[in-house]
Write a protein that holds these residues in place. Structure first.
Motif, mmCIF file in Angstrom:
data_model
loop_
_atom_site.group_PDB
_atom_site.id
_atom_site.type_symbol
_atom_site.label_atom_id
_atom_site.label_comp_id
_atom_site.label_asym_id
_atom_site.label_seq_id
_atom_site.Cartn_x
_atom_site.Cartn_y
_atom_site.Cartn_z
ATOM 1 N N SER A 132 29.218 -88.431 -42.391
ATOM 2 C CA SER A 132 28.905 -87.012 -42.418
ATOM 3 C C SER A 132 28.413 -86.988 -43.851
ATOM 4 O O SER A 132 28.634 -87.936 -44.838
ATOM 5 C CB SER A 132 30.125 -86.384 -42.400
ATOM 6 O OG SER A 132 31.273 -86.494 -43.273
ATOM 7 N N THR A 133 27.930 -85.705 -44.390
ATOM 8 C CA THR A 133 27.282 -85.501 -45.664
ATOM 9 C C THR A 133 28.341 -84.752 -46.510
ATOM 10 O O THR A 133 28.938 -83.805 -46.016
ATOM 11 C CB THR A 133 25.823 -84.705 -45.714
ATOM 12 O OG1 THR A 133 25.156 -85.614 -45.134
ATOM 13 C CG2 THR A 133 25.504 -84.442 -47.247
ATOM 14 N N MET A 134 28.759 -85.688 -47.576
ATOM 15 C CA MET A 134 29.797 -84.992 -48.576
ATOM 16 C C MET A 134 29.289 -84.731 -49.909
ATOM 17 O O MET A 134 28.749 -85.768 -50.363
ATOM 18 C CB MET A 134 31.074 -85.885 -48.621
ATOM 19 C CG MET A 134 32.014 -85.700 -47.621
ATOM 20 S SD MET A 134 33.571 -86.338 -47.925
ATOM 21 C CE MET A 134 34.226 -85.310 -49.104
ATOM 22 N N THR B 288 32.515 -81.128 -47.291
ATOM 23 C CA THR B 288 31.760 -81.601 -46.364
ATOM 24 C C THR B 288 30.688 -80.588 -45.788
ATOM 25 O O THR B 288 31.080 -79.407 -45.670
ATOM 26 C CB THR B 288 32.813 -82.102 -45.127
ATOM 27 O OG1 THR B 288 33.652 -83.056 -45.782
ATOM 28 C CG2 THR B 288 31.974 -82.894 -44.063
ATOM 29 N N TYR C 145 28.287 -76.481 -47.223
ATOM 30 C CA TYR C 145 29.345 -77.419 -47.681
ATOM 31 C C TYR C 145 30.677 -76.700 -47.751
ATOM 32 O O TYR C 145 31.031 -75.639 -48.169
ATOM 33 C CB TYR C 145 28.971 -77.912 -49.082
ATOM 34 C CG TYR C 145 28.075 -79.017 -49.445
ATOM 35 C CD1 TYR C 145 28.095 -80.304 -48.931
ATOM 36 C CD2 TYR C 145 26.682 -78.779 -49.736
ATOM 37 C CE1 TYR C 145 27.381 -81.184 -48.820
ATOM 38 C CE2 TYR C 145 25.847 -79.505 -50.097
ATOM 39 C CZ TYR C 145 26.096 -80.928 -49.479
ATOM 40 O OH TYR C 145 24.993 -81.851 -49.567
ATOM 41 N N SER D 163 36.701 -79.859 -48.059
ATOM 42 C CA SER D 163 37.451 -80.646 -47.070
ATOM 43 C C SER D 163 38.318 -81.475 -47.816
ATOM 44 O O SER D 163 39.532 -81.878 -47.134
ATOM 45 C CB SER D 163 36.380 -81.379 -46.272
ATOM 46 O OG SER D 163 35.765 -82.294 -47.185
#
Ligand code: AHG
Ligand code: MN
Ligand code: MN
Length: 339
Positions: free
Chosen positions: A170-172, A185, A193, A196
Motif C-alpha cells: 500500500s502507499t504510506m 496509509t 491518507y 494508521s
C-alpha cells in the motif's frame, strides 16, 4: 470503532506544535502529500504505460542511470514546491545543483526542501517497493531574497520536518516534525491518507539485519564482526538472525521502523565515503529513527550532527534499533583499538 483521521485533519490539529506556527509548514506538508498521491498513481500504473517504465537513457550527477519514473517523480515534486508558495528553493538527487525559485511569492517562502524523488529506483522494473524521501529546513538566508547554498547545507539537527512515502503493497506516508512519528496509509477508494500508525516506536532490538552482503569482505572489520555475530547467534532461539535486504533504503528502513532491525551501508572501496546521500536520504531517515527511539550514525559520528559541505555528499550509514546500532558501534570501536 473510531472515526478516521485524515492526514490533513491531523496536520491542522498539530499545527500548534510547529515552530513558527503560521500554517505555512502545514500547507507545505499537504503539498508533499498531494504530489506523492500523483506519483503513487504513476508508480501503480508503471507496468501499463510504457512511457514511464524503464530507463530514461541519461545518467544523473552521480553517474547513475535515471529511470523514467525518477524524472517523472522529480518533476512532479518540483512543480508542487515551485507553485506552492512556501518554498524558496529545493535540492534533489536528480539535479546537479540546487534550484532557487525566483518568483516573488516563492522568494518570500521560508522553507527549503531536499528530497530523493524515487529511492530504490532500480527496483521499479521488477515491481518491488520504492519511495520518496524528503527533508524540510527553515531557510537561513533572508526572506525575500533568492535561496542560497547555505540554506541547503544545514546540519540534520536543524530539520523542521522530514518524512517518506513508501509505494509498497500500500502507499504510506510517514513523517515527523520533532514530536514523534506518525504513519498514514493511502486509502485509494477515497484518495486520502488516513492515520494508521500513530506514535510509531522502533523496537529497541530485533533479529533482523539488513546489508548488501556482497560488500561484507570489503567492509570495516567491526562491521564484518557484527554480521558474523548475527549469522552465528543461535543461543536465544536456536537459529541465527535473519538477513533482509530489499535494496530500497526507504523500504528496508520502514521494515526496521515497524519490526526493529538494523540497516548498514558502509564505506567500501567503490564508494569510499559510503553510497547513501547525507542530505536527502540519511538525514531525514535519521530524524525519523531518533524520533522513534532509534539511532543513526556513520560509525563514528551522529548523522544529524554532520556539517554538510556538498549537496550530494555521501556518508557511511548505520541506522535502526538502538541496541543493535550500539552493538555495531562497540564492534567498530573494538576493531579499531586492535589496529
Ligand atoms: P536511489 O535509487 O535513490 O539511487 O537509491 C539507491 C540506494 C538505496 O535505496 C539502496 O539501499 C541502495 O542504493 C542499494 O545499493 P546496492 O545496490 O549497492 O546495495
Ligand atoms: Mn535513494
Ligand atoms: Mn533516487
Amino acid at each position: 470503532m473510531s472515526k478516521i483521521t485524515t492526514l490533513n485533519e491531523f496536520i491542522l490539529d498539530r499545527q500548534a506544535e510547529f515552530p513558527f506556527a503560521t500554517g505555512e509548514l502545514s500547507r507545505l506538508l499537504s503539498d508533499v502529500a498531494v504530489a506523492s498521491k500523483i506519483v503513487s498513481n504513476d508508480v501503480r500504473r508503471a507496468g501499463l504505460v510504457d512511457h514511464i517504465l524503464g530507463a530514461q537513457g541519461e545518467t544523473n550527477i552521480q553517474g547513475e542511470e535515471q529511470q523514467k519514473l525518477d524524472v517523472v517523480a522529480d518533476e512532479q515534486f518540483i512543480k508542487m514546491f515551485r507553485f506552492g508558495g512556501e518554498v524558496c528553493g529545493i535540492a534533489s538527487e536528480e539535479n546537479d545543483d540546487f534550484m532557487a525559485f525566483e518568483d516573488e511569492q516563492s522568494k518570500k517562502g521560508n522553507y527549503v526542501v531536499l528530497f530523493d524523488p524515487l529511492d530504490g529506483s532500480s527496483n521499479i522494473d521488477v515491481n518491488v517497493s520504492i519511495g520518496t524521501i524528503f527533508s524540510i529546513y527553515r531557510r537561513v538566508s533572508p526572506a525575500g531574497s533568492s535561496a542560497t547554498i547555505a540554506d541547503m547545507l544545514q546540519e540534520g539537527v536543524k530539520q523542521v520536518a522530514a518524512g517518506y512515502v513508501l509505494y509498497g503493497s500500500s502507499t504510506m506516508l510517514v513523517y515527523t516534525t520533532g514530536h514523534g512519528v506518525n504513519g498514514f496509509t493511502l486509502d485509494p477508494a477515497i484518495g486520502e491518507y488516513c492515520l494508521s500508525h500513530p506514535n510509531m516506536k522502533m523496537p529497541e532490538t530485533s533479529r533482523l539485519y539488513s546489508m548488501n552482503e556482497g560488500n561484507i569482505d570489503i567492509s570495516h572489520p567491526g562491521i564484518q564482526e557484527y554480521i558474523k555475530y548475527c549469522q552465528g547467534e543461535e543461543k536465544a532461539t536456536g537459529r541465527p538472525y535473519s538477513g533482509r535486504y530489499i535494496g530500497s533504503l526507504v523500504a528496508d528502513f520502514h521494515r526496521s521502523l515497524i519490526k526493529g532491525g538494523i540497516y548498514i551501508y558502509p564505506a567500501v572501496p567503490s564508494s569510499p565515503k559510503g553510497k547513501l546521500r547525507l542530505l536527502y536520504e540519511c538525514n531525514p531517515l535519521a530524524f525519523i529513527a531518533e524520533q522513534a527511539g532509534g539511532l543513526a550514525t556513520t560509525g563514528y559520528e551522529r548523522i544529524m550532527e554532520i556539517k554538510p559541505t556538498e549537496l550530494h555528499q555521501r556518508v557511511p550509514y548505520i541506522v535502526g534499533s538502538k541496541k543493535m546500532v550500539q552493538q555495531v558501534l562497540n564492534c567498530i570501536q573494538q576493531a579499531d583499538s586492535r589496529n
